[in-house]
Write an enzyme that holds these catalytic residues in place. Sequence first.
Site, PDB file in Angstrom:
ATOM      1  N   TYR A 137       0.841  -1.196   0.000  1.00  0.00           N
ATOM      2  CA  TYR A 137       0.000   0.000   0.000  1.00  0.00           C
ATOM      3  C   TYR A 137       0.879   1.249   0.000  1.00  0.00           C
ATOM      4  O   TYR A 137       0.910   2.026   0.953  1.00  0.00           O
ATOM      5  CB  TYR A 137      -0.913  -0.041   1.230  1.00  0.00           C
ATOM      6  CG  TYR A 137      -1.990   1.017   1.299  1.00  0.00           C
ATOM      7  CD1 TYR A 137      -2.520   1.597   0.156  1.00  0.00           C
ATOM      8  CD2 TYR A 137      -2.487   1.430   2.524  1.00  0.00           C
ATOM      9  CE1 TYR A 137      -3.506   2.558   0.236  1.00  0.00           C
ATOM     10  CE2 TYR A 137      -3.481   2.391   2.626  1.00  0.00           C
ATOM     11  CZ  TYR A 137      -3.985   2.956   1.474  1.00  0.00           C
ATOM     12  OH  TYR A 137      -4.965   3.919   1.564  1.00  0.00           O
ATOM     13  N   ASP A 171      12.245  -2.083   9.593  1.00  0.00           N
ATOM     14  CA  ASP A 171      11.240  -1.461   8.727  1.00  0.00           C
ATOM     15  C   ASP A 171      10.178  -0.824   9.626  1.00  0.00           C
ATOM     16  O   ASP A 171       9.397  -1.515  10.284  1.00  0.00           O
ATOM     17  CB  ASP A 171      10.609  -2.513   7.814  1.00  0.00           C
ATOM     18  CG  ASP A 171       9.641  -1.909   6.793  1.00  0.00           C
ATOM     19  OD1 ASP A 171       9.414  -0.680   6.849  1.00  0.00           O
ATOM     20  OD2 ASP A 171       9.107  -2.668   5.963  1.00  0.00           O
ATOM     21  N   GLY A 231       3.737  -2.352   7.025  1.00  0.00           N
ATOM     22  CA  GLY A 231       2.599  -2.733   6.205  1.00  0.00           C
ATOM     23  C   GLY A 231       2.310  -4.213   6.280  1.00  0.00           C
ATOM     24  O   GLY A 231       2.303  -4.806   7.361  1.00  0.00           O
ATOM     25  N   THR A 242       4.609  -2.246  13.274  1.00  0.00           N
ATOM     26  CA  THR A 242       3.385  -1.635  12.768  1.00  0.00           C
ATOM     27  C   THR A 242       2.482  -1.291  13.934  1.00  0.00           C
ATOM     28  O   THR A 242       2.621  -1.862  15.030  1.00  0.00           O
ATOM     29  CB  THR A 242       2.656  -2.583  11.794  1.00  0.00           C
ATOM     30  OG1 THR A 242       1.429  -1.981  11.368  1.00  0.00           O
ATOM     31  CG2 THR A 242       2.341  -3.916  12.458  1.00  0.00           C
ATOM     32  N   GLN A 302      -2.584  -5.725  10.164  1.00  0.00           N
ATOM     33  CA  GLN A 302      -1.356  -5.981   9.429  1.00  0.00           C
ATOM     34  C   GLN A 302      -0.472  -6.967  10.180  1.00  0.00           C
ATOM     35  O   GLN A 302       0.142  -7.854   9.576  1.00  0.00           O
ATOM     36  CB  GLN A 302      -0.607  -4.666   9.189  1.00  0.00           C
ATOM     37  CG  GLN A 302      -1.289  -3.751   8.199  1.00  0.00           C
ATOM     38  CD  GLN A 302      -0.530  -2.453   7.972  1.00  0.00           C
ATOM     39  OE1 GLN A 302       0.309  -2.073   8.784  1.00  0.00           O
ATOM     40  NE2 GLN A 302      -0.837  -1.770   6.884  1.00  0.00           N
ATOM     41  N   CYS A 327      -6.220  11.829  -5.140  1.00  0.00           N
ATOM     42  CA  CYS A 327      -4.784  11.672  -4.930  1.00  0.00           C
ATOM     43  C   CYS A 327      -4.055  11.443  -6.254  1.00  0.00           C
ATOM     44  O   CYS A 327      -2.974  11.989  -6.490  1.00  0.00           O
ATOM     45  CB  CYS A 327      -4.517  10.527  -3.964  1.00  0.00           C
ATOM     46  SG  CYS A 327      -4.917  10.914  -2.247  1.00  0.00           S
TER      47      CYS A 327
END
Length: 402
Positions: free
Chosen positions: A143, A180, A184, A204, A209, A368
Amino acid sequence: MGSVLSDLKGIDKLFYKTMLKDLFSDTCTVKFWDGEEVIYGEGDSKFKLILHEPIPKADIIADPSLAFGEAYMHQKLEVEGDIQKIIESLYHNLDSFLGKNNMSTKVAKKISNNIKKSKKNIQHHYDIGNEFYKLWLDDTMTYSCGYFESDDDTLTQAQKNKVNHILKKLNLKEGQTLLDIGCGWGELIISAARNHKVKAMGITLSSEQLSAVKKKIENAGLDDLLEVKLMDYRELKDRKFDRIVSVGMIEHVGKDRLHEYFSNINNLLNAGGLSLLHCITGIRNNEGGTNSWIDKYIFPGGYIPNYRELIGHMAKEEFYLLDVESLRRHYGRTLENWAKNFEQALPLIQKSKDEVFIRMWRLYLNACAASFNCGKLDIHQFLFSKNINNEIPWCRNYLYQS
């Protein structure tokens, strides 16, 4: 009473006619609530706006993005034609009333995203449900902006290209450690472990997720190299990493917390370590901003930083800025793919989501796409190091070798 209402609608209509006269760069038709249709511009009409009832003039003047966004969501405003192209037609006309008021970004009010508030904001958007995102994202469940190496690339290939591009920039070596931030659905850390044999950790704030990533790690047989946790990056203590990456996360940090982000990166990164930041950036001269409609309905607490702000914070932490790349056009194409997938999945989405939700997401994806295509927003990848790193190849050729 009826006469007063009629007079008020007449005043609203005069305001609309004046505003719409030079609003778009393309010829369009507007149908008012009383059935009157007016063509603005010359030649064939490219699209049609249908106003079922007046939107209060004060609301439009105060915040056009919020006023028109809510009107579309609640079917007070209807459109016939391509929503993305309609918004692009608006953006292309910089001399219009709304062009001057800039519907894409506004200077953000000061919102302090502490850990508790950040968790709530992230869950608002990302915990809608994995099944919802599966309907219109690509096969990797990525995403964020893809990277289209050719016109023939599918969305799935573009997302794999993007992950590969980032991992190449990080110049990974077997056995190194990678963090990271905002992992995601885990495609990046899984690729890093599988293809570069690094030990990667993903964090996250989305429980949806988290469960999905854990399952993917187990299915990939990479438990020995990967870990994922439900936590805020500010809660991560007593750990050091050789590489740190963050894709599409800093937009949730908030203006007054940007310094905190880079300070934490400094504390978490080993000397000589590399960090890559992939994020949407604003195009205002000196500061970033937010879109009030998106802030209210899509990404609460969000803030789009200006690239000058980000580089300034890197300088304060004495990072060495090594590489900056704009992927603006890539994100426009990514969003177009998402919007197309969303419409194709509509029969399934309608089983669990109401019309207001569907129109909200349709507007979000198309607006967007228009914003990136028209340069109202940009997206950059920043590569920087803590202290000197002399191990990066001398030339950029290594980024483009298979």
